[in-house]
Design an enzyme around this catalytic site. Structure first.
Site, PDB file in Angstrom:
ATOM      1  N   GLU A  92      -4.751   7.870  -2.977  1.00  0.00           N
ATOM      2  CA  GLU A  92      -5.258   6.612  -2.441  1.00  0.00           C
ATOM      3  C   GLU A  92      -5.556   5.634  -3.584  1.00  0.00           C
ATOM      4  O   GLU A  92      -5.465   4.422  -3.405  1.00  0.00           O
ATOM      5  CB  GLU A  92      -6.515   6.923  -1.610  1.00  0.00           C
ATOM      6  CG  GLU A  92      -6.801   5.977  -0.479  1.00  0.00           C
ATOM      7  CD  GLU A  92      -5.694   5.878   0.575  1.00  0.00           C
ATOM      8  OE1 GLU A  92      -5.595   4.813   1.190  1.00  0.00           O
ATOM      9  OE2 GLU A  92      -4.926   6.860   0.760  1.00  0.00           O
TER      10      GLU A  92
ATOM     11  N   HIS B 225       1.764   4.525  -2.793  1.00  0.00           N
ATOM     12  CA  HIS B 225       1.895   5.975  -2.568  1.00  0.00           C
ATOM     13  C   HIS B 225       3.269   6.462  -3.017  1.00  0.00           C
ATOM     14  O   HIS B 225       3.399   7.518  -3.636  1.00  0.00           O
ATOM     15  CB  HIS B 225       1.730   6.291  -1.074  1.00  0.00           C
ATOM     16  CG  HIS B 225       0.315   6.277  -0.572  1.00  0.00           C
ATOM     17  ND1 HIS B 225      -0.675   7.065  -1.110  1.00  0.00           N
ATOM     18  CD2 HIS B 225      -0.278   5.596   0.448  1.00  0.00           C
ATOM     19  CE1 HIS B 225      -1.821   6.863  -0.448  1.00  0.00           C
ATOM     20  NE2 HIS B 225      -1.613   5.974   0.495  1.00  0.00           N
TER      21      HIS B 225
ATOM     22  N   HIS C 170       0.837  -1.205   0.000  1.00  0.00           N
ATOM     23  CA  HIS C 170       0.000   0.000   0.000  1.00  0.00           C
ATOM     24  C   HIS C 170       0.879   1.265   0.000  1.00  0.00           C
ATOM     25  O   HIS C 170       0.727   2.153  -0.855  1.00  0.00           O
ATOM     26  CB  HIS C 170      -0.906  -0.025   1.237  1.00  0.00           C
ATOM     27  CG  HIS C 170      -1.819   1.149   1.358  1.00  0.00           C
ATOM     28  ND1 HIS C 170      -3.136   1.113   0.967  1.00  0.00           N
ATOM     29  CD2 HIS C 170      -1.621   2.399   1.816  1.00  0.00           C
ATOM     30  CE1 HIS C 170      -3.702   2.287   1.194  1.00  0.00           C
ATOM     31  NE2 HIS C 170      -2.803   3.089   1.706  1.00  0.00           N
ATOM     32  N   GLU C 171       1.807   1.301   0.943  1.00  0.00           N
ATOM     33  CA  GLU C 171       2.650   2.501   1.040  1.00  0.00           C
ATOM     34  C   GLU C 171       3.560   2.614  -0.185  1.00  0.00           C
ATOM     35  O   GLU C 171       3.864   3.718  -0.642  1.00  0.00           O
ATOM     36  CB  GLU C 171       3.466   2.482   2.338  1.00  0.00           C
ATOM     37  CG  GLU C 171       2.630   2.389   3.628  1.00  0.00           C
ATOM     38  CD  GLU C 171       1.560   3.465   3.773  1.00  0.00           C
ATOM     39  OE1 GLU C 171       1.736   4.572   3.212  1.00  0.00           O
ATOM     40  OE2 GLU C 171       0.525   3.199   4.418  1.00  0.00           O
TER      41      GLU C 171
END
Lengths: 506, 506
Positions: A300, A274, A270-271
């Site tokens: 997101e 980003h 997830h990170e």
């Protein structure tokens, strides 16, 4: 001064502003990762000072004057039409930030910062004591401060829209409602169908996995997905996050939970999503205020695309599972790849947003969006929140928290006055699937590449198509530029319906 | 403004200055520990900006005005006699820094910073290519810049004294000479005696020791010596250092070398000695410019006291060796504590200062001090340095480098224009033993406590006797306050003579 000189001066101020912000980001990163316990207060003072200096610079009278001289006004933020497009976009961003800040009286900024600090501290105590009543006055104060802020910005009756605009520029509550209503229906329908067939059991996911080995695997993931460790790093923190300390210094964090081996995997991915975004801005935007994400929702969309659409897909684990299983052979010897993929995609209505699966997640967001609107329309007062929260949980997810700590007090956002932030999470799901559809149209073999552990094509498409714009466009403009369409529910809903009918076999 | 208001304003400026310096220190710490490779340039820009802002604030016209209004002038830096002593000391420090900075024209500061950057880069290349000639013009430029700096400060003929004053306020080259001459004789005599008896062989010191286990042992040392990990941390960097990011955030680094297990131990203890000093300033000096070490020499007295006088003593290992041996039992099973202590105290003239033992170390410093004086008196020109260096090495240490990389190019200091810095290392040895004598007079059982792993008494004595003064006094004043005597060679020389006649048995 000539136009060139005016622009040059504005760029110098902007780049110094960005450097100070990056320095402040390091102070914050360190606070979450390595700061000795007793230094917390000093760090807050250092950060306050640094952010104050950065703020002073970017909203100085000189910036106001430069913007005006370049023809940028609140009505025409992009300035003189004769300027190059890139510079006009630059002026738009600077004008927006300038207007937002300059309209807030310094006294108000100071007193709200103080109130936010107290409110966050009160929230921590309230959550740990499960004592919502103690938090009510702070929550009321946060609502009132946000209202006041919108007033200073001249929002008129559209207070909540003005708050949304901070995180998702250009969107309105009405538009979001137009998306969330059909989304809610389709998610609830899907959830009901899933509930009507045999459930998935995956006890191997909650067994103990050595945290050191989890860490090594997360480092392996960085390389596997193509995260450039010369331009970023992975560390450990209580709550995973991504932060940008420079164009070539984007850092992510994860956390390792012994009895939840996939938690670290998916928060790392997830990170990383980003981070790919933050690392992908083109050279011409480097070090400027245009070298940033467009909005929280678009950001997101990137983290969720990598985490869920790619990271929880069967193709992804087709490439990765052999390695993963080998590293944890003690636990996974008897677990087939199919069982593993079914396990990590198990759907189960739960109380806590950040633990929710792909299907229920957006329902948690819709609930918060509804309540925020009611708080700002005046239909709901802070003290009545728990009752409404619990009733809506029952209605949307069929479950109800036994404590407020597991209910209305679970998230930090409201305690910081960050109303209007939550919708971005669900909007990110929608954007993400629209981009994903387009990507698959442009790269027909994307799924096969994923199965082979080949991500360069996907990374490059995202970089050259999306990231290349930095924050030059508004979210809706960017979406239209990339996909030729408006924000819509269908791609996301169809993706879920197809994926979960496969997994659950209906 | 009333006096109280003037002082209060000055304290606000000073505390903001300190906060900015601490923020800059974090940027530097991160650069040495965790910074991704490609972010080096951006980091330099961030640091330059932050240090520029800090500098501007502490030498602003407002500070000049406040100092004057409080009666502080270059001649009478401590200001009005009616002020409390603490405030007068505060004014003295601020006036000193202000005068030092304000007398340098901004153009000169900028161009020397640039020249220093180029010079350091040139030194790195020159050292790695063993090409002194390429470095000569930079070295000449550094000498000329330092000369010019002293001129701006009004040093007249005493250029080198003005440079010494940066690191060791109040001392002169003549005074140092008065100490180093007898020190040189006693060290050479001792070295000759050591050379005349059988040498120590300790092959177990250069065997391979797992770096992970070394790290764990360094963490154990932190607790063993009483380093408060809630107020500091230990990390790894290429060159060990100590840095202060706040009154409650003092960080040290070490490095782990597989074939030199004691390297990490002694650098950890050395840096811990610096850290104890930085952590030990009293509450009333917290966050002010008085909450700093007095001088480089006094600072070095603390690191060397812990590293050598305590850390290399037989008593110290009496308490620690069983634990250490158990952790590395594969290597040390057959090594007695006595052999280990002899091994870590082996004396051997060598080429590299930072690898030198306790006896030869100060000779490396004396050599540099002699050459620096000659450089600034004009008796020696930069291009002739290698010849003189090698000849002096032969005379002082009986050995001569085969390359300039192992000789005159080994240290970074001159490439940064830090002339006058080296003497502090040897002065630290002298101060240290004077303090140590006094400490042992006040705590008769200090040595027994060390053998029992009890360091609280020693730490507290240093804190309450030395650190309590922050930078309120000049080094000589502090020494006199604590020991009632002037700087002298005897305690250090006698300590070495006793210790090494025991070890070598003569």
């Amino acid at each position: 001064m000539k136009t060139e000189a005016l622009l040059e001066r504005l760029h110098v101020i902007d780049s110094e502003y960005r450097r100070l912000e990056h320095a402040a980001a390091l102070l914050q990163w360190d606070q979450e990762t390595y700061l000795p316990r007793d230094a917390v207060e000093e760090r807050a003072e250092q950060l306050g000072l640094l952010e104050g200096i950065a703020h002073e610079r970017i909203v100085s009278p000189e910036v106001g004057k430069l913007l005006s001289e370049l023809g940028s006004t609140s009505e025409n933020p992009r300035g003189d039409e004769s300027l190059p497009a890139l510079e006009r976009d630059f002026l738009r961003i600077l004008r927006r930030n300038y207007d937002r800040q300059i309209k807030l009286p310094p006294d108000f900024v100071r007193s709200s910062a103080r109130a936010e600090g107290l409110s966050q501290a009160a929230w921590i105590a309230a959550r740990s004591n499960d004592d919502f009543t103690a938090f009510v006055p702070h929550l009321a104060e946060m609502v009132s401060i946000s209202r006041k802020k919108a007033e200073y910005w001249g929002a008129g009756g559209a207070v909540y829209d003005a708050l949304l605009d901070i995180y998702e520029p250009g969107i309105t509550a009405r538009e979001i409602e137009g998306l969330f209503e059909p989304l809610k229906l389709r998610l609830k329908t899907l959830l009901n169908r899933i509930g009507s067939v045999p459930q998935i059991h995956a006890p191997f996911l909650s067994e103990a996995y050595d945290c050191g080995a989890q860490h090594t695997f997360s480092m392996y993931l960085l390389d596997y997905l193509g995260f450039d460790q010369n331009r970023g790093r992975l560390d450990t923190s209580a709550h995973p996050f991504t932060t940008t300390l420079g164009a070539d210094d984007v850092r992510i964090t994860t956390r390792f939970i012994e009895n939840n081996v996939v938690s670290s995997i998916f928060s790392t991915i997830h990170e990383m999503g980003h981070a790919f975004y933050e690392m992908g801005f083109p050279a011409e935007l480097r070090g400027t205020s245009l070298g940033e994400g467009v909005s929280m929702g678009i950001h997101e969309s990137q983290s969720r695309l990598w985490e869920n659409v790619i990271g929880r897909s069967a193709s992804f684990w087709q490439g990765l599972y052999p390695e993963f299983r080998q590293r944890f052979s003690g636990r996974l010897k008897a677990v087939s790849m199919e069982d593993f993929v079914r396990g990590i995609n198990r759907v189960e209505p739960s109380l806590i947003r950040i633990e929710a699966d792909e299907v229920t997640y957006s329902l948690h967001i819709i609930l918060r969006f509804e309540l925020e609107q009611q708080l700002f329309s005046g239909a709901l007062s802070p003290e009545d929140l728990p009752k409404t929260w619990n009733a809506r949980m029952r209605d949307l997810l069929g479950t109800e928290p036994q404590t407020n700590a597991d209910g209305v007090l679970q998230d930090v956002h409201w305690s910081m006055g960050a109303f209007g932030y939550f919708p971005s999470y669900a909007l990110g799901n929608l954007y993400g699937l629209q981009f994903w559809r387009k990507l698959n149209a442009d790269i027909p073999h994307a799924e096969a590449a994923i199965a082979q552990g080949e991500f360069a094509g996907i990374r490059e498409w995202l970089r050259d198509t999306l990231y290349v714009w930095g924050s030059r466009l508004e979210p809706a403009e960017l979406l239209f530029k990339v996909c030729g369409e408006k924000l819509s529910v269908d791609p996301f809903a169809e993706y879920l319906e197809r994926k979960y009918s496969d997994i659950y076999g209906f």
